[in-house]
Design a protein around this motif. Sequence first.
Motif, mmCIF file in Angstrom:
data_model
loop_
_atom_site.group_PDB
_atom_site.id
_atom_site.type_symbol
_atom_site.label_atom_id
_atom_site.label_comp_id
_atom_site.label_asym_id
_atom_site.label_seq_id
_atom_site.Cartn_x
_atom_site.Cartn_y
_atom_site.Cartn_z
ATOM 1 N N ALA A 172 1.302 -16.617 6.404
ATOM 2 C CA ALA A 172 0.866 -15.737 5.300
ATOM 3 C C ALA A 172 1.239 -16.353 3.948
ATOM 4 O O ALA A 172 0.441 -16.335 2.997
ATOM 5 C CB ALA A 172 1.482 -14.352 5.457
ATOM 6 N N ALA A 173 2.426 -16.899 3.872
ATOM 7 C CA ALA A 173 2.856 -17.527 2.612
ATOM 8 C C ALA A 173 1.993 -18.740 2.293
ATOM 9 O O ALA A 173 1.604 -18.968 1.141
ATOM 10 C CB ALA A 173 4.328 -17.936 2.706
ATOM 11 N N ARG A 174 1.665 -19.504 3.344
ATOM 12 C CA ARG A 174 0.814 -20.680 3.160
ATOM 13 C C ARG A 174 -0.566 -20.258 2.649
ATOM 14 O O ARG A 174 -1.133 -20.857 1.758
ATOM 15 C CB ARG A 174 0.682 -21.400 4.503
ATOM 16 C CG ARG A 174 0.425 -22.865 4.406
ATOM 17 C CD ARG A 174 0.698 -23.623 5.683
ATOM 18 N NE ARG A 174 0.223 -22.963 6.879
ATOM 19 C CZ ARG A 174 1.008 -22.642 7.909
ATOM 20 N NH1 ARG A 174 2.299 -22.923 7.890
ATOM 21 N NH2 ARG A 174 0.506 -22.032 8.969
ATOM 22 N N ARG A 175 -1.069 -19.165 3.200
ATOM 23 C CA ARG A 175 -2.391 -18.663 2.776
ATOM 24 C C ARG A 175 -2.343 -18.203 1.309
ATOM 25 O O ARG A 175 -3.295 -18.419 0.552
ATOM 26 C CB ARG A 175 -2.819 -17.515 3.691
ATOM 27 C CG ARG A 175 -4.158 -16.920 3.343
ATOM 28 C CD ARG A 175 -5.306 -17.937 3.478
ATOM 29 N NE ARG A 175 -6.566 -17.401 3.013
ATOM 30 C CZ ARG A 175 -7.517 -18.095 2.411
ATOM 31 N NH1 ARG A 175 -7.370 -19.407 2.209
ATOM 32 N NH2 ARG A 175 -8.618 -17.527 2.014
ATOM 33 N N SER A 176 -1.241 -17.609 0.922
ATOM 34 C CA SER A 176 -1.092 -17.181 -0.477
ATOM 35 C C SER A 176 -1.158 -18.407 -1.397
ATOM 36 O O SER A 176 -1.866 -18.408 -2.412
ATOM 37 C CB SER A 176 0.244 -16.440 -0.648
ATOM 38 O OG SER A 176 0.422 -16.030 -1.972
ATOM 39 N N PRO A 227 3.746 -4.190 5.458
ATOM 40 C CA PRO A 227 3.385 -2.960 6.166
ATOM 41 C C PRO A 227 2.450 -3.229 7.346
ATOM 42 O O PRO A 227 2.567 -2.578 8.388
ATOM 43 C CB PRO A 227 2.679 -2.118 5.083
ATOM 44 C CG PRO A 227 3.299 -2.597 3.796
ATOM 45 C CD PRO A 227 3.542 -4.067 4.007
ATOM 46 N N ALA A 228 1.559 -4.212 7.210
ATOM 47 C CA ALA A 228 0.599 -4.499 8.296
ATOM 48 C C ALA A 228 1.320 -4.931 9.570
ATOM 49 O O ALA A 228 0.887 -4.585 10.672
ATOM 50 C CB ALA A 228 -0.389 -5.582 7.864
ATOM 51 N N TYR A 229 2.420 -5.675 9.423
ATOM 52 C CA TYR A 229 3.134 -6.125 10.632
ATOM 53 C C TYR A 229 3.732 -4.921 11.370
ATOM 54 O O TYR A 229 3.722 -4.857 12.590
ATOM 55 C CB TYR A 229 4.255 -7.124 10.311
ATOM 56 C CG TYR A 229 3.899 -8.216 9.327
ATOM 57 C CD1 TYR A 229 2.616 -8.763 9.272
ATOM 58 C CD2 TYR A 229 4.865 -8.706 8.434
ATOM 59 C CE1 TYR A 229 2.307 -9.760 8.363
ATOM 60 C CE2 TYR A 229 4.563 -9.704 7.534
ATOM 61 C CZ TYR A 229 3.293 -10.225 7.495
ATOM 62 O OH TYR A 229 3.003 -11.201 6.592
ATOM 63 N N ALA A 270 3.973 -12.733 1.490
ATOM 64 C CA ALA A 270 3.998 -12.795 2.961
ATOM 65 C C ALA A 270 4.944 -11.761 3.559
ATOM 66 O O ALA A 270 4.710 -11.260 4.656
ATOM 67 C CB ALA A 270 4.418 -14.196 3.399
ATOM 68 N N LEU A 271 6.005 -11.438 2.837
ATOM 69 C CA LEU A 271 6.999 -10.504 3.378
ATOM 70 C C LEU A 271 6.648 -9.051 3.094
ATOM 71 O O LEU A 271 6.361 -8.282 3.998
ATOM 72 C CB LEU A 271 8.387 -10.815 2.791
ATOM 73 C CG LEU A 271 9.145 -11.969 3.415
ATOM 74 C CD1 LEU A 271 10.404 -12.263 2.634
ATOM 75 C CD2 LEU A 271 9.514 -11.647 4.855
ATOM 76 N N SER A 272 6.671 -8.682 1.814
ATOM 77 C CA SER A 272 6.533 -7.252 1.504
ATOM 78 C C SER A 272 5.110 -6.857 1.122
ATOM 79 O O SER A 272 4.753 -5.684 1.233
ATOM 80 C CB SER A 272 7.504 -6.846 0.400
ATOM 81 O OG SER A 272 7.349 -7.659 -0.745
ATOM 82 N N THR A 302 0.812 -1.231 0.000
ATOM 83 C CA THR A 302 0.000 0.000 0.000
ATOM 84 C C THR A 302 0.842 1.277 0.000
ATOM 85 O O THR A 302 0.294 2.354 -0.236
ATOM 86 C CB THR A 302 -0.977 0.057 1.195
ATOM 87 O OG1 THR A 302 -0.284 -0.304 2.373
ATOM 88 C CG2 THR A 302 -2.163 -0.852 0.993
ATOM 89 N N ALA A 303 2.138 1.175 0.246
ATOM 90 C CA ALA A 303 2.975 2.376 0.193
ATOM 91 C C ALA A 303 3.132 2.905 -1.242
ATOM 92 O O ALA A 303 3.787 3.928 -1.461
ATOM 93 C CB ALA A 303 4.334 2.102 0.827
#
Length: 301
Positions: free
Chosen positions: A289-293, A206-208, A200-202, A152-153
């Motif tokens: 997050a990666a698993r969900r992707s 931002p949410a993390y 999962a990372l970038s 979102t940045a």
Amino acid sequence: MSERTGAADIADHNAGGADNAGSADKAAQSGGTVPTVAILGAGKIGEALLAGLLAAGREPATLSVSARRPARAEQLQQQYGVAVTSNADAAADADVLVVAVKPQDIEPLLAEVAPAISSGTLVVSVAAGLPTVLFERHLPEGTPVVRVMPNTALLLGESMSVISAGAHAAPEHLDLVEQLLAAIGKVARVPESQQDAVTALSGSGPAYFFYLVEAMIDAGILLGLPRNVSTDLIIQSAVGAALMLRDSGEHPVALREAVTSPGGTTISAIRELENHGVRAALLAAIEAAARRSTELGRAHH
Ligand SMILES: NC(=O)C1=CN([C@@H]2O[C@H](COP(=O)(O)OP(=O)(O)OC[C@H]3O[C@@H](n4cnc5c(N)ncnc54)[C@H](O)[C@@H]3O)[C@@H](O)[C@H]2O)C=CC1
Ligand SMILES: O=C(O)[C@@H]1CCC=N1
């Protein structure tokens, strides 16, 4: 990745095929003219992309957007001065179609777009988890597809956008997407197999940070500071830390050690972070997050 407009340093220019590299794709052959970009789905990321591109100086006449609700369409038109089109018109007219709907909404959208799409149109997907092959299966044979994971940045020109080529995307398509996104942040290239990790990372990243900031502001409240003071203190500390990470050339460990005085306050906090398994929590969270992707990709295959 040290230059905002610089090319990616995780480049894999051979990612994906290039079987139509010689074809006369209109999107990749802008010949000095700016390719037109239509954003399909003006939600959080679609609007951030639109606003970011405009803030970076892109002419509103080169951009269009689609929206499901007429009231939303009118609001977008008024706020940004761009044309609001139907998905089918966008598919027929634009050089680059950016698909920015949720994975759950992708199939009806592709069904709408596929019969209308003009030859050589470049399709760019920002959808988490969805592989380029899914788009290729629904779109006319040979349609070039580039998968992008931004964040979102985009809005402020500070996105981390990571791109991968589909089977029919040639190097000039990747170059075109990289050029588009370099105006609103950094761009890296990875093989598509790494996109779930990237997401999962970038993508979620931002949410993390926002979550950590929120928790740290609450800690200030716990210590009796007014909320506005706690918020200012933590946000400026986050901005300072982010700029040090980006601009000091120092490793994050060295930066953290420089704050951690012997027998001092920081090490007392670090011990608690370790006691509460914060490092392990981040590893598990990002892995989830990666698993969900990956799951999103399977669910819509
Ligand atoms: N929010 C984020 O930080 C990021 C999101 N993404 C991806 O971007 C996509 C969109 O996510 P968000 O913006 O968060 O969701 P969102 O729900 O805010 O936006 C989706 C938008 O698409 C619209 N839409 C759905 N079907 C449509 C159709 N047929 N025609 C026109 N518009 C349609 C919806 O009305 C909504 O405005 C997802 O695939 C997500 O994985 C990628 C990177 C970061
Ligand atoms: O939460 C999501 O699914 C999207 C993809 C990356 C960031 N937001």
